[in-house]
Enzyme design. Structure first.
Site, PDB file in Angstrom:
ATOM      1  N   ASN A  12     -19.227  -4.766  10.143  1.00  0.00           N
ATOM      2  CA  ASN A  12     -18.244  -4.967   9.078  1.00  0.00           C
ATOM      3  C   ASN A  12     -16.894  -4.553   9.634  1.00  0.00           C
ATOM      4  O   ASN A  12     -16.617  -3.367   9.768  1.00  0.00           O
ATOM      5  CB  ASN A  12     -18.637  -4.104   7.860  1.00  0.00           C
ATOM      6  CG  ASN A  12     -17.590  -4.155   6.764  1.00  0.00           C
ATOM      7  OD1 ASN A  12     -16.631  -4.934   6.839  1.00  0.00           O
ATOM      8  ND2 ASN A  12     -17.755  -3.311   5.754  1.00  0.00           N
ATOM      9  N   LYS A  14     -14.053  -4.805   8.365  1.00  0.00           N
ATOM     10  CA  LYS A  14     -13.118  -4.358   7.314  1.00  0.00           C
ATOM     11  C   LYS A  14     -11.743  -5.004   7.559  1.00  0.00           C
ATOM     12  O   LYS A  14     -11.683  -6.135   8.029  1.00  0.00           O
ATOM     13  CB  LYS A  14     -13.066  -2.829   7.271  1.00  0.00           C
ATOM     14  CG  LYS A  14     -14.481  -2.225   7.125  1.00  0.00           C
ATOM     15  CD  LYS A  14     -14.512  -0.763   6.800  1.00  0.00           C
ATOM     16  CE  LYS A  14     -15.960  -0.294   6.667  1.00  0.00           C
ATOM     17  NZ  LYS A  14     -16.087   1.117   6.330  1.00  0.00           N
ATOM     18  N   HIS A  98     -19.552  -3.478  -1.474  1.00  0.00           N
ATOM     19  CA  HIS A  98     -19.281  -2.360  -0.563  1.00  0.00           C
ATOM     20  C   HIS A  98     -18.622  -1.230  -1.355  1.00  0.00           C
ATOM     21  O   HIS A  98     -17.847  -1.484  -2.276  1.00  0.00           O
ATOM     22  CB  HIS A  98     -18.373  -2.826   0.577  1.00  0.00           C
ATOM     23  CG  HIS A  98     -18.277  -1.819   1.676  1.00  0.00           C
ATOM     24  ND1 HIS A  98     -17.460  -0.711   1.588  1.00  0.00           N
ATOM     25  CD2 HIS A  98     -18.920  -1.724   2.860  1.00  0.00           C
ATOM     26  CE1 HIS A  98     -17.610   0.014   2.694  1.00  0.00           C
ATOM     27  NE2 HIS A  98     -18.492  -0.578   3.481  1.00  0.00           N
ATOM     28  N   GLU A 100     -16.230   0.578  -0.725  1.00  0.00           N
ATOM     29  CA  GLU A 100     -14.754   0.523  -0.761  1.00  0.00           C
ATOM     30  C   GLU A 100     -14.279  -0.420  -1.856  1.00  0.00           C
ATOM     31  O   GLU A 100     -13.270  -0.156  -2.513  1.00  0.00           O
ATOM     32  CB  GLU A 100     -14.221   0.121   0.625  1.00  0.00           C
ATOM     33  CG  GLU A 100     -14.363   1.279   1.609  1.00  0.00           C
ATOM     34  CD  GLU A 100     -14.598   0.867   3.061  1.00  0.00           C
ATOM     35  OE1 GLU A 100     -14.355  -0.308   3.407  1.00  0.00           O
ATOM     36  OE2 GLU A 100     -15.034   1.744   3.843  1.00  0.00           O
ATOM     37  N   GLU A 170     -25.616   2.632   1.991  1.00  0.00           N
ATOM     38  CA  GLU A 170     -24.476   3.279   2.645  1.00  0.00           C
ATOM     39  C   GLU A 170     -24.036   4.476   1.821  1.00  0.00           C
ATOM     40  O   GLU A 170     -23.263   4.329   0.854  1.00  0.00           O
ATOM     41  CB  GLU A 170     -23.307   2.298   2.764  1.00  0.00           C
ATOM     42  CG  GLU A 170     -23.589   1.085   3.614  1.00  0.00           C
ATOM     43  CD  GLU A 170     -22.314   0.509   4.218  1.00  0.00           C
ATOM     44  OE1 GLU A 170     -22.298   0.315   5.431  1.00  0.00           O
ATOM     45  OE2 GLU A 170     -21.336   0.288   3.488  1.00  0.00           O
ATOM     46  N   GLY A 176     -17.360   6.340   7.631  1.00  0.00           N
ATOM     47  CA  GLY A 176     -16.109   6.671   8.322  1.00  0.00           C
ATOM     48  C   GLY A 176     -15.878   8.161   8.507  1.00  0.00           C
ATOM     49  O   GLY A 176     -14.763   8.583   8.827  1.00  0.00           O
ATOM     50  N   SER A 216     -21.409   5.783   9.638  1.00  0.00           N
ATOM     51  CA  SER A 216     -21.287   6.487  10.925  1.00  0.00           C
ATOM     52  C   SER A 216     -22.422   6.170  11.903  1.00  0.00           C
ATOM     53  O   SER A 216     -22.863   7.041  12.652  1.00  0.00           O
ATOM     54  CB  SER A 216     -21.149   8.004  10.698  1.00  0.00           C
ATOM     55  OG  SER A 216     -19.969   8.277   9.941  1.00  0.00           O
TER      56      SER A 216
HETATM   57  P1  13P Z   1     -18.581   3.387   9.461  1.00  0.00           P
HETATM   58  O1  13P Z   1     -19.623   2.834  10.413  1.00  0.00           O
HETATM   59  O2  13P Z   1     -17.197   3.326  10.025  1.00  0.00           O
HETATM   60  O3  13P Z   1     -18.963   4.742   8.952  1.00  0.00           O
HETATM   61  O4  13P Z   1     -18.548   2.408   8.196  1.00  0.00           O
HETATM   62  C1  13P Z   1     -19.732   2.031   7.583  1.00  0.00           C
HETATM   63  C2  13P Z   1     -19.475   0.928   6.648  1.00  0.00           C
HETATM   64  O5  13P Z   1     -18.797   1.090   5.648  1.00  0.00           O
HETATM   65  C3  13P Z   1     -20.026  -0.393   6.983  1.00  0.00           C
HETATM   66  O6  13P Z   1     -19.930  -1.267   5.903  1.00  0.00           O
END
Ligand code: 13P
Length: 254
Positions: A12, A14, A98, A100, A170, A176, A216
């Site tokens: 992803n 982003k 997601h 976010e 997740e 992150g 992560s």
């Molecule tokens: P990270 O791998 O940066 O922690 O992000 C995970 C994520 O949100 C994948 O959709």
């Protein structure tokens, strides 16, 4: 132990990568993963890079995903992207719900289920994300939250549609932060998710649905996470932005 379900590892990206940067990344992944057969590898660039990446991976084993999609088929929805527009670039997967987007765009479970049904109608496989916050985990509400996100986000799915869906667990506190869920923590929730699928659908469906872990994931923890019995892949953020780290995650998972 050989898993019955094929691993699916998706990047992803982003809100990262210009078209030129996206092409650099995907050309490198094509080289690194040229002989890959064991795992479904998916990249999810921003909308603006879909066309270029789609052309670049035509002759490869990498598949294309998008990061969001409208629940509507078309019309007066400024700034939105419809399933038919994604299909033009051979998009096979779309990440929905997601954390976010749940947090910043206030997406609800109901909206996510509508988007997912629109994706199914266009034969795009949704990757539906669920996950608890740290506060929810620490107050012992993880299963309650995940259960209700699943029930709401998968509302109205037929068994066939569910089988064509990928789920991603997740935990919000792991995204992150560099602090991944331990393999045991991930397995615990993945097993709960599968049990919930038995309740909402049936045993056969629950056995077939692939559940990714995200938060992560990196080359150094991928193997142990992916070897858990109910973990069927990864949804990778930061570590998917570089050729070496994403290809190592995939190679280490085999
Ligand atoms: P990270 O791998 O940066 O922690 O992000 C995970 C994520 O949100 C994948 O959709």
């Amino acid at each position: 132990m050989q898993k019955q379900r094929r691993l699916i590892i998706a990047g992803n990206w982003k809100m990262n990568k210009t078209v030129a940067e996206a092409l650099d990344l995907v050309q490198g992944l094509k080289r690194e993963l040229a002989s890959l057969k064991e795992v479904d590898a998916v990249v999810c660039p921003p909308f603006t890079a879909l066309e270029a990446v789609s052309k670049a991976i035509l002759d490869s084993n990498i598949r294309l995903g998008a990061q969001n999609m409208s629940e509507h088929a078309g019309g007066a929805y400024t700034g939105e992207i419809a399933a038919a527009m994604l299909k033009e670039f051979s998009v096979r997967y779309v990440i929905l719900g997601h954390s976010e987007r749940r947090q910043y765009q206030k997406e609800s479970d109901l909206l996510i289920s509508r988007k997912a049904l629109a994706a199914h109608a266009a034969a795009i496989k949704p990757i539906v994300c669920v996950g608890e916050t740290l506060e929810e985990r620490e107050s012992g509400r993880t299963e309650k939250i995940i259960g209700s996100q699943l029930e709401g986000s998968l509302a109205g799915f037929s068994k066939e549609q569910m089988q064509e869906t990928v789920l991603a667990y997740e935990p919000v506190w792991a995204i992150g932060t560099g602090r991944n869920a331990t393999p045991q923590q991930a397995q615990e929730v993945h097993a709960f998710i599968r049990q919930t699928l038995v309740t909402l659908f049936d045993d056969a469906v629950a056995k077939r649905v692939r559940v990714q872990y995200g938060g992560s994931v990196k080359a150094s923890n991928a193997r142990e996470l992916m070897s858990q019995p109910d973990v069927d892949g990864a949804l990778v953020g930061g570590a998917a932005l570089e050729i070496r780290s994403f290809s190592d995650i995939i190679k280490n998972s085999i």
